[in-house]
Design an enzyme around this catalytic site. Structure first.
Site, PDB file in Angstrom:
ATOM      1  CB  THR A 218     -40.825 -33.001 -71.767  1.00 36.53           C
ATOM      2  OG1 THR A 218     -41.982 -33.229 -72.574  1.00 36.53           O
ATOM      3  CG2 THR A 218     -39.987 -34.259 -71.734  1.00 36.53           C
TER       4      THR A 218
ATOM      5  CB  CYS B 127     -34.641 -23.630 -72.281  1.00 38.39           C
ATOM      6  SG  CYS B 127     -36.116 -24.196 -73.127  1.00 38.39           S
TER       7      CYS B 127
ATOM      8  CG  ASN C  15     -35.029 -21.657 -76.250  1.00 38.33           C
ATOM      9  OD1 ASN C  15     -35.481 -20.778 -76.977  1.00 38.33           O
ATOM     10  ND2 ASN C  15     -35.764 -22.664 -75.822  1.00 38.33           N
TER      11      ASN C  15
ATOM     12  CB  CYS D 159     -37.959 -24.229 -79.101  1.00 36.25           C
ATOM     13  SG  CYS D 159     -37.599 -25.969 -78.859  1.00 36.25           S
ATOM     14  CB  THR D 160     -36.666 -19.389 -81.586  1.00 33.48           C
ATOM     15  OG1 THR D 160     -38.023 -19.663 -81.929  1.00 33.48           O
ATOM     16  CG2 THR D 160     -35.724 -20.175 -82.482  1.00 33.48           C
ATOM     17  CD  GLU D 161     -39.087 -21.820 -76.083  1.00 34.32           C
ATOM     18  OE1 GLU D 161     -39.131 -22.787 -75.302  1.00 34.32           O
ATOM     19  OE2 GLU D 161     -38.511 -21.876 -77.184  1.00 34.32           O
TER      20      GLU D 161
ATOM     21  N   PRO E 176     -42.981 -24.706 -78.064  1.00 37.81           N
ATOM     22  CG  PRO E 176     -41.343 -25.507 -79.481  1.00 37.81           C
ATOM     23  CD  PRO E 176     -41.535 -24.928 -78.127  1.00 37.81           C
TER      24      PRO E 176
ATOM     25  CB  THR F  85     -44.088 -34.146 -76.022  1.00 35.25           C
ATOM     26  OG1 THR F  85     -43.048 -34.299 -76.983  1.00 35.25           O
ATOM     27  CG2 THR F  85     -44.439 -35.511 -75.465  1.00 35.25           C
ATOM     28  CB  ILE F  86     -46.934 -31.035 -72.795  1.00 34.85           C
ATOM     29  CG1 ILE F  86     -46.806 -29.626 -73.396  1.00 34.85           C
ATOM     30  CG2 ILE F  86     -45.665 -31.449 -72.086  1.00 34.85           C
ATOM     31  CD1 ILE F  86     -46.634 -28.544 -72.354  1.00 34.85           C
TER      32      ILE F  86
END
Length: 946
Positions: A355, A371, A583, A585-587, A768, A771-772
């Site tokens: 995004t 991130c 971060n 979102c944990t990735e 995650p 949105t995309i």
């Protein structure tokens, strides 16, 4: 309701209602029915339920759809009719169709369903006559309607164009018709209607039909395109202008230079883009790709991504993708060729950038990174610098992960004042409020996640941060939190041992240690505490703390559970620093320090676009990954950095995070159930292929552009690839259960990495894609399907979502009708309890809460072996219990996962039963939540990454 009304209802349904009174039969072994033509056929008890449900829908309309009252009434009436027929049949086991209809009438009357019974009687009597009349309904002449233009003038509505636009929107799509859209649109017109209202009316009409036929999502998007074209063409040409999709095949080329000029003049587009060969660029645009959007995707772009001036959008979809592509190619040698290459990848939906990249590429402030990870120091200057950094990073759409472990705990001594510390929690409150204050220009909520190691003396207060009770000054209702868990703690949990909490000012080295070194230092501090040489510490049973962690995770959705040791032991960059947190979102698992703020640049492969009839299309995937990696690497040099520590870190290490989305769609395309060994195998093989080609592409970039500066000493430089680093984890923690099989030629790639080098310190992370994935119209990330029919909520509104592949399969078996829609609503989008649906489809289309979460962990473990960073892994549990949560998260640890994300648990809130019609967009908010507390279908936190 009259019999005529029932008949008309039947005819206007999206699938003709097949169970008419003289066809109501039941299936019961040995029982048969005599039809009017003399034929003898077996009973089918299910058809009476279908017919009765349709009767209720015909009389009560949408209010009956999915209604528990109607569902229970139909079950009871069906049982009464069948019982009565069985009693009357005696030993003959044979009766006439008229007997069936009589018993249906009697049951309806006895049940006091008088309106439905009356309509049913009339329907029987008048069926033949009304069938002949059903196509004889005359259309009413529409009275003259005037439209009000933006300048206030009025002119006659151009009904011919209105009909033509709707017809064009339906072209090439199966099972859709312009007629119901046009009828509903006309019903909502009035004399003096504005241009905006007129453009909205057919969109709204098409949206109400999505639950009946998923292809109407494309129709609604194409009607929205007409509105967007009018806005954009009028703004860039300074005159009222509109065009059909067909006319845009030639108009796009002339529009594009006007778009660039308008954007530059408005200060929104980088003037450098105007120096491209715009004629060559415009000729490469593919207007037909505007037809590939579904409504949710295009509305999301319209609301939040397309450039606008004074509220009017002047950026069309293909111009949007080309603007992003040009921004990413601005420093390439043949930048036109690269821009066209990047555009083709984005506009085909084979790959989508994150995004922030879509927001800002090609603009005057190209902050393209997703991130940021920071470490907060243990003094006021460092703490408030960290809070300021959060604000600066969030301003341009960054999602933030903060490591707060260094901040001393409650009761620790403060030398400067000779006082006692209030601990980390008050500062977390400040960080929480800052995230809310800086809301990314109104495009998205600010989002931050705080991480704390499990040995920190404030860990118990940290666990309570998201509670809705207690002192609100010590609560952070808007900030995410995550546990940073060392392996030693998990080992103490397994052994039911003691755990000691410390303040980091007395144990400063624990923050930077992991593996055996952490164990040695931690045990030394425990011994020191036992001798009375520590001022602030507390002992407790490890299992008790673990249970409290899981309890709060279930009750509030936080803190998430992430594992410190595998993140560090398998990190390619362990020679230059420590991973102190993940971060938002944990990735992302990158090094941080007081001098370096980690940055990661994300994008995702659309996996389903790379599935052919034979499985994974490796050649197609290799091409996509190669181009995607070049785009992501370009981000690092083009990026606008808001703080110097982020710039220094990103240019030194050059990490990127290539992920994937559409995994569930890929499974369904291949007819593979998520809860199966075949699904785990696809997770393994697809991630192996992405890993192989991503690493190879980074080597190619290193050969062309040079290695990243901290390459020497990294695991890469030693020929240790992600698949090889598993053995390092197994050596540090015996008992890790990770598969190590492979299928590709890793040995030759390993040699290339050692000799040529890598352009990027890290290459992969699965975000995650909240949105995309909407933009591309595919399932989110690696997620199983949430529901097969639900209302999705995000910042653009509420949207009906239907599993199109399921609808296709149900149509093929003659099962898709209004009753099926009603049943899907009643069972909250689940097919598992709908008797008419065959077992093979129930297995294939099982939803997230119907899948044993251990399958998700097994698939994630297979992916994790190939990934140099981590993955955002949500876990689902329909009926959580302490034992189940304990087993699940211990399994995640044993399987070598680096991180987990949300725990999704089903709640008492379900999909609105009456109707989904009219719930789309911003007009009507309908909750379709079956998430657990503090979780949403489309979290702003998820969007902060993608």
């Amino acid at each position: 309701m009259s019999a005529t009304s029932i008949l008309q209802h039947e005819e206007t349904s999206f699938v003709p209602l097949s169970a008419k009174p003289d066809e109501i039969i039941f299936h019961e072994p040995g029982y048969h029915i005599i039809r009017r033509n003399g034929a003898i056929t077996p009973f089918d008890a299910r058809k009476i339920s279908v017919a009765l449900t349709k009767a209720f829908l015909a009389v009560e309309g949408s209010a009956a759809a999915g209604s528990r009252r109607v569902h229970e009434a139909v079950e009871e009436l069906t049982e009464q009719v069948v019982s009565a027929l069985m009693r009357r049949s005696g030993e003959g086991r044979l009766f006439h169709i008229e007997d069936v209809q009589d018993q249906v009438e009697l049951a309806l009357m006895r049940g006091e369903h008088h309106k439905i019974a009356r309509a049913y009687v009339l329907y029987r009597e008048e069926r033949a006559r009304e069938r002949a009349q059903e196509k004889a309904v005359e259309s009413l002449a529409t009275p003259a309607i005037n439209m009000t233009a933006e300048d206030g003038s009025r002119r006659l509505l151009d009904e011919t164009r209105l009909a033509a636009i709707i017809e064009e929107a339906c072209e090439g799509l199966d099972a859709v018709s312009a007629a119901p859209i046009l009828t509903e649109t006309r019903r909502n017109l009035y004399d003096g209607i504005t241009q905006d209202e007129l453009s909205l009316a057919p969109i709204m009409a098409a949206r109400t039909l999505i639950e009946q036929e998923p292809n109407y999502a494309y129709v609604a998007a194409r009607l929205l395109m007409d509105r967007l074209r009018r806005e954009a063409l009028t703004l860039v040409s300074d005159r009222a202008e509109q065009a059909t999709q067909a006319e845009m095949t030639t108009r796009y080329a002339s529009y594009f230079p006007e778009f660039i000029r308008t954007g530059v003049e408005a200060g929104l587009i980088d003037p450098e883009l105007s120096r491209f060969d715009l004629k060559r660029i415009a000729a490469a645009l593919k207007p037909e790709r505007d037809l590939n959007f579904q409504y949710l995707g295009l509305q999301t772009l319209y609301d939040r991504y397309f450039l606008h001036r004074q509220g009017k959008r002047f950026e069309l979809p293909q111009a949007f993708f080309m603007r992003v592509a040009m921004g990413l190619a601005v420093r390439e040698v043949d930048r036109e060729a690269r821009a066209i290459e990047f555009y083709d990848l984005l506009s085909s939906f084979d790959f989508m950038a994150s995004t922030p990249t879509l927001f800002n590429s090609g603009t005057t402030r190209p902050q393209l990174s997703s991130c940021f990870l920071t470490t907060i120091g243990d003094d006021l200057d460092a703490i408030f610098k960290g809070v300021k950094d959060n604000a600066l990073l969030a301003k341009y759409s960054g999602g933030i992960g903060n490591d707060w472990t260094q901040v001393r705990g409650l009761g620790a001594h403060i030398k400067g004042t000779n006082g006692e510390s209030q601990g980390v929690v008050p500062f977390l409150k400040v960080a929480n409020d800052t995230a809310i204050a800086v809301n990314q220009g109104g495009k998205r909520k600010g989002a931050v996640c705080a991480y704390l190691e499990t040995w920190h003396v404030d860990i118990e207060e940290f666990l309570d941060l998201r509670k809705n009770t207690g002192d609100d000054r010590r609560r952070t209702h808007d900030m995410n939190t995550a546990n940073w868990v060392p392996d030693l703690f998990m080992e103490r949990v397994e052994a039911d041992g003691e755990w000691t909490l410390f303040s980091p000012d007395e144990t400063p080295d624990l923050h930077d240690l992991y593996g055996p070194a952490f164990r040695a230092a931690y045990e030394a501090y425990e011994a020191k505490a036992a001798r009375g040489e520590m001022k602030v510490f507390r002992k407790l049973r490890a299992v008790d703390l673990w249970r409290r962690m899981l309890t709060m995770l279930f009750e509030t959705g936080h803190p998430w559970v992430t594992f410190k040791d595998p993140c560090n032991i398998r990190s390619p960059q362990q020679h230059v620093g420590v991973v102190h947190s993940s971060n938002l979102c944990t990735e992302i698992t990158l090094n941080t320090s007081k001098d370096e703020v980690a940055v990661c640049n994300l994008g995702s492969i659309n996996l389903v676009n790379h599935i052919s009839g034979d499985g994974l299309d490796m050649e197609h995937l290799a091409r996509t990954v190669k181009t995607a990696m070049r785009m992501l690497d370009n981000v690092i040099d083009i990026n606008f950095y808001t703080i110097p520590e982020a710039r220094a870190s990103n240019l030194r290490h050059r990490p990127v995070g290539l992920g994937l989305m559409g995994f569930q769609d890929a499974l369904q395309k291949l007819r593979i159930a998520y809860s199966s060994p075949e699904a785990v195998e696809l997770a393994d093989r697809s991630m192996e292929a992405i890993s192989y080609h991503a690493i190879s592409a980074s080597v190619d970039l290193a050969a062309e552009r040079g290695r990243y500066s901290s390459f020497e000493g990294s695991l890469w430089s030693k020929g240790i690839l992600p698949i090889d680093s598993i053995r390092l984890l197994k050596e540090a923690r015996p008992g890790v259960d990770m598969d190590e099989t492979s299928t590709l030629d890793w040995e030759s790639l390993r040699e290339r990495v050692k000799t040529v080098g890598m352009r990027n310190s890290n290459t992969m992370a699965i975000a995650p894609t909240a949105t995309i994935s909407n933009i591309c119209g595919v399932s989110q990330s690696i997620e199983p399907a949430y529901q097969n029919l639900f209302v999705k909520s995000n910042m653009s509104g509420d949207f009906t979502v239907v599993n199109a592949q399921l609808v296709h399969d149900l149509k093929a078996r003659g099962l898709w009708d209004e009753v099926m829609v009603s049943d899907l609503k009643y069972f909250d989008g689940s097919v598992g309890q709908i008797d008419r649906i065959p077992d093979d489809l129930k297995i294939l289309y099982a939803t997230a809460f119907e899948i044993d979460a251990s399958w998700l962990i097994e698939a994630a473990s297979r992916r994790q072996k190939w990934i140099d960073q981590a993955q955002s892994l949500n876990l689902y549990m329909a009926n959580p219990s302490g034992r189940k949560l304990d087993e699940l998260y211990r399994l995640a640890w044993r399987k070598g996962l680096k991180t987990t994300y949300y725990l999704r648990s089903s709640s008492a809130t379900h999909v609105e039963k009456s109707t989904l019609k009219g719930t789309d967009g911003k007009l009507n908010a309908v909750t379709a939540a079956a998430w657990g507390k503090a979780c949403a279908i489309d979290d702003p936190e998820c969007e902060a990454c993608q």
